[in-house]
Scaffold this active site. Structure first.
Site, PDB file in Angstrom:
ATOM      1  N   LYS A  82       0.851  -1.190   0.000  1.00  4.44           N
ATOM      2  CA  LYS A  82       0.000   0.000   0.000  1.00  4.44           C
ATOM      3  C   LYS A  82       0.887   1.241   0.000  1.00  4.44           C
ATOM      4  CE  LYS A  82      -3.605  -2.504   2.477  1.00  4.44           C
ATOM      5  NZ  LYS A  82      -4.408  -2.639   3.705  1.00  4.44           N
ATOM      6  N   LYS A 165      -6.303   5.497   2.667  1.00  2.00           N
ATOM      7  CA  LYS A 165      -6.782   5.490   4.053  1.00  2.00           C
ATOM      8  C   LYS A 165      -5.647   5.670   5.056  1.00  2.00           C
ATOM      9  CE  LYS A 165      -5.091   1.284   4.854  1.00  2.00           C
ATOM     10  NZ  LYS A 165      -4.208   0.823   5.939  1.00  2.00           N
ATOM     11  N   ARG A 229       0.326   1.312  12.293  1.00  2.00           N
ATOM     12  CA  ARG A 229       1.496   2.192  12.401  1.00  2.00           C
ATOM     13  C   ARG A 229       1.142   3.627  12.029  1.00  2.00           C
ATOM     14  NH1 ARG A 229       3.799  -2.667  10.355  1.00  2.00           N
ATOM     15  NH2 ARG A 229       3.500  -1.979   8.206  1.00  2.00           N
TER      16      ARG A 229
END
Length: 307
Positions: A82, A165, A229
């Site tokens: 991602k 996101k 994270r």
């Protein structure tokens, strides 16, 4: 059922979780990492599926190395990374597809916190590709009674949902770190989803994809979990730590930090309105404090919810 040979690239938390899921389904699995003893060539030998779970910064380098190894024309490439490449604003799947234009590329993304998956807690994800048979093959390889896999024909939307996101998750961590309450959190996540849709539409993604598992689902999981994270980056910024201090002790990569910079660059070029992302960017750059970022968002000109 014929045994599927799956090569997993990346032995971090996510790569290890995916490897365990594949092994539990009876697949033959090999794992490659930069620190491992096995060569890339050996791990890729006879692979039906090559799944990349490496961090964004290493995607192009590894894809280029695999190019020279001439994988089988039937090999399916799956990306579970991602992020965005700063120099090109390419997504991981675009990098893989540019390196392997004649191979099917599948995106795997969803609300999948690796620690929960390792505990065999139930979860669901999405595999998306323009080649329906490739997505179905990956679906079969990973689906189980604890991990439900859906297919989707919109790889761009699925991939961007998981990427975009991360920026909103940083904002969510700030929200919780400042103890702003449930009302503020709900507003932030909802308006953050609106920004994700705006950016995704600019990329050609379908709006409805962002309301599925890889969009809203991943957004809710990441914005509400201290395991994330990206959430931790925001939470600790709200606590007064600097970005450098946070990243120095963070286990793994918070992709939202780099993604945010790329998104702001794109939005300014395309005149896309993304106020939350803009304030996250300014906060990461040290231009505003968490409280100042909040004030600027709340004091923007009033307007209709939809326009």
């Amino acid at each position: 059922m014929q045994e599927t040979t799956i090569s997993i690239l990346g032995a971090g938390a996510w790569g290890a979780s995916l490897a365990n899921l594949a092994i539990a389904n009876g697949n033959r699995v090999r794992v490659w990492s930069r620190r491992g003893s096995e060569t890339l060539s050996a791990v890729l030998q006879g692979a039906d599926i090559v799944l990349s779970a490496i961090s964004m910064k290493g995607v192009r380098e590894v894809a280029s190395q695999i190019q020279s190894l001439t994988p089988s024309p039937e090999t399916i490439f799956v990306t579970a990374t991602k992020g965005l490449e700063p120099e090109t604003i390419y997504t991981p799947s675009q990098i893989w597809q540019s390196c392997f234009p004649h191979h099917p590329v599948v995106v795997l993304s969803g609300p999948n916190l690796s620690k929960e998956i390792d505990q065999s807690l139930p979860a669901a994800t999405v595999v998306a590709s323009r080649v329906a048979t490739a997505a179905a093959t990956v679906q079969l390889a990973f689906s189980s009674s604890r991990f439900r896999v859906y297919t989707n024909p919109d790889p761009v939307g699925v991939e961007l949902g998981g990427t975009l996101k991360n920026v909103i998750a940083i904002a969510s961590g700030v929200c919780d770190g400042l103890h702003l309450g449930t009302n503020a959190k709900a507003a932030l996540v909802t308006r953050g989803l609106t920004e994700m849709v705006r950016i995704g539409n600019c990329w050609g993604a379908k709006t409805e994809t962002f309301y599925g598992l890889s969009g809203l689902g991943d957004l809710l999981a990441t914005c509400n979990s201290p395991l994330s994270r990206n959430y931790q980056v925001g939470y600790q910024l709200a606590g007064g730590e600097t970005l450098a201090q946070i990243l120095a002790k963070l286990p793994g990569t918070a992709e939202g930090v780099n993604t945010c910079q790329v998104l702001v660059q794109l939005a300014r070029q395309q005149n896309i309105v993304i106020p939350i992302t803009e304030q996250v960017y300014r906060l990461l750059q040290g231009e505003v404090t968490p409280q100042q970022a909040l004030d600027e968002l709340m004091l923007r000109d009033i307007k209709p919810e939809y326009n």
